[in-house]
Design an enzyme around this catalytic site. Sequence first.
Site, mmCIF file in Angstrom:
data_model
loop_
_atom_site.group_PDB
_atom_site.id
_atom_site.type_symbol
_atom_site.label_atom_id
_atom_site.label_comp_id
_atom_site.label_asym_id
_atom_site.label_seq_id
_atom_site.Cartn_x
_atom_site.Cartn_y
_atom_site.Cartn_z
ATOM 1 N N LYS A 1 0.875 -1.179 0.000
ATOM 2 C CA LYS A 1 0.000 0.000 0.000
ATOM 3 C C LYS A 1 0.899 1.212 0.000
ATOM 4 O O LYS A 1 1.825 1.317 0.816
ATOM 5 C CB LYS A 1 -0.907 0.035 1.226
ATOM 6 C CG LYS A 1 -1.791 1.301 1.212
ATOM 7 C CD LYS A 1 -2.821 1.309 2.317
ATOM 8 C CE LYS A 1 -2.241 1.832 3.611
ATOM 9 N NZ LYS A 1 -3.311 2.067 4.606
ATOM 10 N N GLY B 1 -2.909 -1.580 18.364
ATOM 11 C CA GLY B 1 -3.083 -1.765 16.910
ATOM 12 C C GLY B 1 -2.310 -0.690 16.156
ATOM 13 O O GLY B 1 -2.680 0.482 16.157
#
Length: 321
Positions: free
Chosen positions: A67, A292
């Site tokens: 990405k 996260g």
Amino acid sequence: MIIIPEHEIAGLVSPADCLVAVEDVFASMANKSAYNFPVVREAIGHAGALYGFKSGFDRDRLVLGLKSGGFWPNNTQHGLSNHQSTVFLFDADTGRCRAAVGGNLLTAMRTAAASAISIKYLARPKSKVIGVIGAGHQSAFQLRAALDQRPFEKIVAWNIDPTMLVRLEEVAKERDLPFESVGLDQLGQQADVIITITSSFKPILKASQVRPGTHIACMGTDTKGKQEVEAELVAVATVFADDITQAATIGEAQHAVEQRLILPADITEIGAVIRGDHFGRTDAEEITLFDGTGLGLQDLAVASAAVERAILTGVAIEVEF
Ligand code: NAD
């Protein structure tokens, strides 16, 4: 090669699809059959942009790619959101480019899927109240995905600028749930699960504000220097992460590690819990904390799901390349 424009993504993958895709790749990471390559992120000295790429390879599903994108602070002048990204997938057998996929919505969905997975595996089953700290772009995605994991009965939320909380109030209306804008003491007293999703560089939530048994998903800290909760809170919690190295260097755990309150070895990869190699929460009084940080493999997993669905539904644009 297949092209999937950004505007098609919402019709191709649901939050539930993203949860399955991200859960599977977290499990493959813990099994060492999927791995992320080192992240590149640079201030390019033009348009104030932070550009970078995240990449990886999932050997279990033969998903290879990257990405690329970042943050362009003046994009609203161009009618665009400040975060821009595109996912490129490559054929693992030949190296040919397989697909280019709009990555903006997918980024929000894969990030929400990660905290939702942590709630699925680590929050107490009878969690009733969800607390959200932060009310920016990601927050509504986070809240919606979390609400699918437990029968929550109430939403409480805090933001540095309380007028922004209208975004979360809308989600509460959508789900027909009561919503309360609260101070941080009240948030900690009421919430069974807390999601932090801000771009803060100073601790917001204190250890003393959190009740035993709470599950906290710290999702905003993805860069060196950022911080959403006190290092002492990380130290008293049982800490889980998408990736231990990222958590200890650019995640919420970085401060507790720097202050030697915890060691990287004290952190458990969430994939180990998903695989059943670690039992996760051990009692109802334990504070669990998921760090996260955001992984390339998450992006590739949800982009790959979008490509498969686009092929099935005829939405994929095929070009000779
Ligand atoms: P946004 O700019 O839309 O919202 C930022 C939020 O942080 C707002 O609620 C704002 O009020 C709050 N905030 C800003 N400065 C603050 C401060 N000093 N103290 C307290 N609150 C403050 O951003 P977003 O797109 O919602 O992203 C939020 C965070 O999540 C960012 O840090 C972003 O980098 C991070 N992020 C993480 C992942 C991941 O995978 N973990 C993925 C995407 C984004």
